[in-house]
Motif scaffolding. Structure first.
Motif, PDB file in Angstrom:
ATOM      1  N   ALA A 182       0.845  -1.202   0.000  1.00 10.53           N
ATOM      2  CA  ALA A 182       0.000   0.000   0.000  1.00 10.53           C
ATOM      3  C   ALA A 182       0.873   1.242   0.000  1.00 10.53           C
ATOM      4  CB  ALA A 182      -0.933   0.009   1.212  1.00 10.53           C
ATOM      5  N   LEU A 183       0.281   2.329  -0.438  1.00  8.84           N
ATOM      6  CA  LEU A 183       0.910   3.642  -0.336  1.00  8.84           C
ATOM      7  C   LEU A 183       0.286   4.359   0.860  1.00  8.84           C
ATOM      8  CD1 LEU A 183       2.631   6.024  -1.424  1.00  8.84           C
ATOM      9  CD2 LEU A 183       0.668   6.630  -2.856  1.00  8.84           C
TER      10      LEU A 183
ATOM     11  N   LEU B 145      11.514  15.926 -11.124  1.00  6.60           N
ATOM     12  CA  LEU B 145      10.491  15.783 -10.101  1.00  6.60           C
ATOM     13  C   LEU B 145      11.044  15.047  -8.891  1.00  6.60           C
ATOM     14  CD1 LEU B 145       7.408  16.279  -9.622  1.00  6.60           C
ATOM     15  CD2 LEU B 145       7.041  13.963 -10.480  1.00  6.60           C
ATOM     16  N   LEU B 146      10.736  15.565  -7.712  1.00  4.46           N
ATOM     17  CA  LEU B 146      11.084  14.888  -6.471  1.00  4.46           C
ATOM     18  C   LEU B 146       9.857  14.139  -5.960  1.00  4.46           C
ATOM     19  CD1 LEU B 146      13.077  16.206  -3.446  1.00  4.46           C
ATOM     20  CD2 LEU B 146      10.795  15.293  -3.068  1.00  4.46           C
ATOM     21  N   VAL B 147      10.054  12.880  -5.575  1.00  3.02           N
ATOM     22  CA  VAL B 147       8.975  12.055  -5.036  1.00  3.02           C
ATOM     23  C   VAL B 147       9.396  11.550  -3.662  1.00  3.02           C
ATOM     24  CG1 VAL B 147       7.564   9.983  -5.338  1.00  3.02           C
ATOM     25  CG2 VAL B 147       8.270  11.316  -7.344  1.00  3.02           C
ATOM     26  N   ALA B 148       8.580  11.830  -2.659  1.00  3.99           N
ATOM     27  CA  ALA B 148       8.826  11.337  -1.303  1.00  3.99           C
ATOM     28  C   ALA B 148       7.567  10.610  -0.839  1.00  3.99           C
ATOM     29  CB  ALA B 148       9.163  12.485  -0.357  1.00  3.99           C
ATOM     30  N   ALA B 149       7.728   9.356  -0.424  1.00  6.15           N
ATOM     31  CA  ALA B 149       6.548   8.575  -0.063  1.00  6.15           C
ATOM     32  C   ALA B 149       6.851   7.616   1.073  1.00  6.15           C
ATOM     33  CB  ALA B 149       6.032   7.792  -1.278  1.00  6.15           C
ATOM     34  N   LYS B 150       5.828   7.328   1.845  1.00  4.19           N
ATOM     35  CA  LYS B 150       5.903   6.269   2.855  1.00  4.19           C
ATOM     36  C   LYS B 150       5.100   5.092   2.310  1.00  4.19           C
ATOM     37  CE  LYS B 150       6.066   7.134   7.211  1.00  4.19           C
ATOM     38  NZ  LYS B 150       5.765   7.495   8.626  1.00  4.19           N
ATOM     39  N   ILE B 151       5.740   3.935   2.227  1.00 11.60           N
ATOM     40  CA  ILE B 151       5.115   2.764   1.625  1.00 11.60           C
ATOM     41  C   ILE B 151       4.965   1.652   2.651  1.00 11.60           C
ATOM     42  CG2 ILE B 151       5.959   3.322  -0.686  1.00 11.60           C
ATOM     43  CD1 ILE B 151       8.193   1.274  -0.256  1.00 11.60           C
ATOM     44  N   ALA B 152       3.935   0.844   2.474  1.00 12.05           N
ATOM     45  CA  ALA B 152       3.681  -0.278   3.382  1.00 12.05           C
ATOM     46  C   ALA B 152       4.350  -1.534   2.844  1.00 12.05           C
ATOM     47  CB  ALA B 152       2.177  -0.498   3.524  1.00 12.05           C
ATOM     48  N   VAL B 153       5.088  -2.220   3.717  1.00  3.67           N
ATOM     49  CA  VAL B 153       5.714  -3.489   3.360  1.00  3.67           C
ATOM     50  C   VAL B 153       5.217  -4.569   4.324  1.00  3.67           C
ATOM     51  CG1 VAL B 153       7.760  -2.383   2.390  1.00  3.67           C
ATOM     52  CG2 VAL B 153       7.719  -2.970   4.821  1.00  3.67           C
ATOM     53  N   GLN B 154       5.518  -5.814   4.001  1.00  2.00           N
ATOM     54  CA  GLN B 154       5.098  -6.922   4.863  1.00  2.00           C
ATOM     55  C   GLN B 154       5.822  -6.844   6.204  1.00  2.00           C
ATOM     56  OE1 GLN B 154       2.710  -8.836   4.055  1.00  2.00           O
ATOM     57  NE2 GLN B 154       2.573  -8.792   1.819  1.00  2.00           N
ATOM     58  N   HIS B 155       5.091  -7.148   7.288  1.00  4.84           N
ATOM     59  CA  HIS B 155       5.679  -6.986   8.618  1.00  4.84           C
ATOM     60  C   HIS B 155       6.800  -7.975   8.899  1.00  4.84           C
ATOM     61  CE1 HIS B 155       2.863 -10.296   9.346  1.00  4.84           C
ATOM     62  NE2 HIS B 155       3.620 -10.595  10.387  1.00  4.84           N
ATOM     63  N   ASP B 156       6.815  -9.092   8.178  1.00  5.74           N
ATOM     64  CA  ASP B 156       7.848 -10.094   8.427  1.00  5.74           C
ATOM     65  C   ASP B 156       8.951 -10.079   7.366  1.00  5.74           C
ATOM     66  OD1 ASP B 156       6.205 -10.909   6.421  1.00  5.74           O
ATOM     67  OD2 ASP B 156       5.968 -12.981   7.124  1.00  5.74           O
ATOM     68  N   ASP B 157       8.997  -9.060   6.528  1.00  3.97           N
ATOM     69  CA  ASP B 157      10.066  -8.962   5.538  1.00  3.97           C
ATOM     70  C   ASP B 157      11.396  -8.663   6.214  1.00  3.97           C
ATOM     71  OD1 ASP B 157       8.401  -9.446   3.438  1.00  3.97           O
ATOM     72  OD2 ASP B 157       8.223  -7.352   2.787  1.00  3.97           O
ATOM     73  N   SER B 158      12.470  -9.236   5.672  1.00  2.70           N
ATOM     74  CA  SER B 158      13.811  -8.951   6.177  1.00  2.70           C
ATOM     75  C   SER B 158      14.280  -7.603   5.624  1.00  2.70           C
ATOM     76  CB  SER B 158      14.779 -10.046   5.751  1.00  2.70           C
ATOM     77  OG  SER B 158      14.935 -10.044   4.338  1.00  2.70           O
ATOM     78  N   ALA B 159      15.371  -7.088   6.189  1.00  6.53           N
ATOM     79  CA  ALA B 159      15.924  -5.810   5.722  1.00  6.53           C
ATOM     80  C   ALA B 159      16.304  -5.901   4.248  1.00  6.53           C
ATOM     81  CB  ALA B 159      17.133  -5.427   6.567  1.00  6.53           C
ATOM     82  N   GLY B 160      16.857  -7.026   3.834  1.00  8.15           N
ATOM     83  CA  GLY B 160      17.233  -7.204   2.439  1.00  8.15           C
ATOM     84  C   GLY B 160      16.032  -7.194   1.532  1.00  8.15           C
ATOM     85  N   GLU B 161      14.945  -7.818   1.942  1.00 10.36           N
ATOM     86  CA  GLU B 161      13.731  -7.846   1.136  1.00 10.36           C
ATOM     87  C   GLU B 161      13.124  -6.449   1.019  1.00 10.36           C
ATOM     88  OE1 GLU B 161      12.044 -12.364   1.923  1.00 10.36           O
ATOM     89  OE2 GLU B 161      11.695 -10.796   3.432  1.00 10.36           O
ATOM     90  N   VAL B 162      13.148  -5.695   2.111  1.00 10.98           N
ATOM     91  CA  VAL B 162      12.632  -4.330   2.094  1.00 10.98           C
ATOM     92  C   VAL B 162      13.458  -3.455   1.149  1.00 10.98           C
ATOM     93  CG1 VAL B 162      12.294  -2.226   3.451  1.00 10.98           C
ATOM     94  CG2 VAL B 162      11.586  -4.437   4.384  1.00 10.98           C
ATOM     95  N   ALA B 163      14.793  -3.595   1.214  1.00 14.67           N
ATOM     96  CA  ALA B 163      15.662  -2.812   0.334  1.00 14.67           C
ATOM     97  C   ALA B 163      15.390  -3.136  -1.123  1.00 14.67           C
ATOM     98  CB  ALA B 163      17.124  -3.086   0.675  1.00 14.67           C
ATOM     99  N   ARG B 164      15.227  -4.424  -1.436  1.00 13.98           N
ATOM    100  CA  ARG B 164      14.936  -4.805  -2.815  1.00 13.98           C
ATOM    101  C   ARG B 164      13.567  -4.290  -3.255  1.00 13.98           C
ATOM    102  NH1 ARG B 164      17.751  -9.469  -1.106  1.00 13.98           N
ATOM    103  NH2 ARG B 164      15.813 -10.485  -0.412  1.00 13.98           N
ATOM    104  N   ALA B 165      12.600  -4.276  -2.334  1.00 14.91           N
ATOM    105  CA  ALA B 165      11.268  -3.762  -2.661  1.00 14.91           C
ATOM    106  C   ALA B 165      11.323  -2.261  -2.978  1.00 14.91           C
ATOM    107  CB  ALA B 165      10.305  -4.017  -1.505  1.00 14.91           C
ATOM    108  N   ILE B 166      12.125  -1.526  -2.199  1.00 16.43           N
ATOM    109  CA  ILE B 166      12.271  -0.089  -2.434  1.00 16.43           C
ATOM    110  C   ILE B 166      12.935   0.166  -3.786  1.00 16.43           C
ATOM    111  CG2 ILE B 166      13.487   1.990  -1.674  1.00 16.43           C
ATOM    112  CD1 ILE B 166      12.998   1.077   1.209  1.00 16.43           C
ATOM    113  N   ASN B 167      14.012  -0.566  -4.071  1.00 12.76           N
ATOM    114  CA  ASN B 167      14.708  -0.392  -5.352  1.00 12.76           C
ATOM    115  C   ASN B 167      13.793  -0.711  -6.534  1.00 12.76           C
ATOM    116  OD1 ASN B 167      17.085   0.367  -4.089  1.00 12.76           O
ATOM    117  ND2 ASN B 167      17.880  -1.730  -4.000  1.00 12.76           N
ATOM    118  N   ALA B 168      13.013  -1.781  -6.383  1.00 14.35           N
ATOM    119  CA  ALA B 168      12.098  -2.155  -7.465  1.00 14.35           C
ATOM    120  C   ALA B 168      11.016  -1.096  -7.659  1.00 14.35           C
ATOM    121  CB  ALA B 168      11.457  -3.509  -7.163  1.00 14.35           C
TER     122      ALA B 168
END
Length: 319
Positions: free
Chosen positions: A242-243, A256-279
């Motif tokens: 979710a956004l 354009l500058l984009v700043a957002a807070k995004i929802a990730v899975q609560h059990d995701d690891s730090a590596g998974e979160v980083a990859r989700a952000i990059n994607a």
């Protein structure tokens, strides 16, 4: 300056205005028409304005520095704002002063064929310049009306050239009307009235330009279409669920500058979160290429917080 910045329209307007300014001034010297003097100063001011727009486009291309980490894209807004000041002071106020003086102390127009001939030539030349600006604008205007285009365009050059050319054409018609009435009636007051009307017109256009460029200088968000594309690109339903909230800001017409807070899975690891952000960043840039500065903050979506009336504006419920 990119092609969308309207360089072709600016150069066309600059060439037309330099030629017209010289012709008008010669006509003033031979006829003594205050409308011709006001119009020659108007065209000279417009030529300077096009030079300012080209200079702003050049300066905006400089690389970012430690002191200006987001680059110099807003230089184009600053120089567009300077254009409105020049148009107000040099063009509008001078024309009003000259018109007042001519009404106060009118004198007959001599060698009438000079101002009439030059005005007809100027109308033809300005029409070609205006046509070029319209053609360039239509390439990026889409389904917007002309009023919407002037108000919403993030690149200031085309709206500025459009309004300047429109003002020039209307001003030429006013000058022709003033000179014509002065010749028909033998009363130079009409020439002064035409000059006064030109000044009021230029000041009105300058105020519109100042208001629009001020909004760009303060910082405008992305357009509705771009915002929707970014929102759709952020959420993939898997790693980004979710956004929560988002803010956008134009650092320049094409940045354009984009700043957002995004929802990730609560059990995701730090590596998974980083990859989700990059994607997510890659999807955003693919959807809206001018989104060059992106900051995404991961968080856990909280449906209960989102449902409470005390949630912050634009916040979909951060945990």
């Amino acid at each position: 300056m990119s092609a969308s910045g309207g360089t072709k329209a600016i150069v066309a307007a600059l060439a037309a205005n330099l030629a017209i300014a010289a012709a008008k001034f010669v006509a003033f010297l031979f006829s003594g028409s205050s409308s011709m003097l006001a119009e020659s100063v108007h065209s000279l001011a417009d030529s300077g304005n096009q030079g300012l727009l080209l200079l702003g486009g050049k300066k905006a291309q400089r690389e970012a520095t430690p002191q200006h980490p987001f680059g110099y894209g807003r230089e184009r807004y600053i120089y567009a704002f300077l254009v409105s000041i020049v148009l107000f002071s040099v063009g509008g106020m001078f024309a009003i002063y000259e018109g007042y003086e001519k009404i106060k102390e009118p004198h007959a127009i001599e060698a009438w064929y000079w101002p009439v001939g030059v005005l007809v030539f100027a109308i033809i030349a300005e029409s070609f310049s205006f046509r070029t600006a319209i053609k360039e604008s239509n390439q990026i205007r889409g389904g917007l009306t002309w009023t919407q285009f002037v108000r919403r365009a993030k690149a200031p050059e085309l709206p500025v050239v459009l309004l300047e050319d429109l003002g020039a054409l209307v001003g030429l018609v006013l000058a022709l009307g003033g000179v014509g009435l002065a010749l028909l009636t033998g009363d130079g007051v009409w020439d002064g009235i035409g000059t006064l009307c030109i000044g009021i017109l230029l000041i009105a256009i300058a105020i519109v330009l100042a208001a629009e460029t001020k909004s760009l200088l303060l910082g405008e968000s992305a357009g509705t279409e771009e915002v929707e594309k970014i929102k759709a690109a952020i959420v993939d339903g898997d790693t980004v669920t979710a956004l929560i909230h988002m803010r956008t800001l134009h650092l320049g017409p094409e940045e354009l500058l984009v700043a957002a807070k995004i929802a990730v899975q609560h059990d995701d690891s730090a590596g998974e979160v980083a990859r989700a952000i990059n994607a997510a960043e890659e999807r955003i840039r693919a959807a809206v290429p001018i989104a060059r500065v992106i900051y995404l903050e991961p968080d856990i979506y909280n449906p209960q917080a989102a449902a409470t009336p005390t949630a912050a504006p634009g916040d979909a419920g951060a945990h």
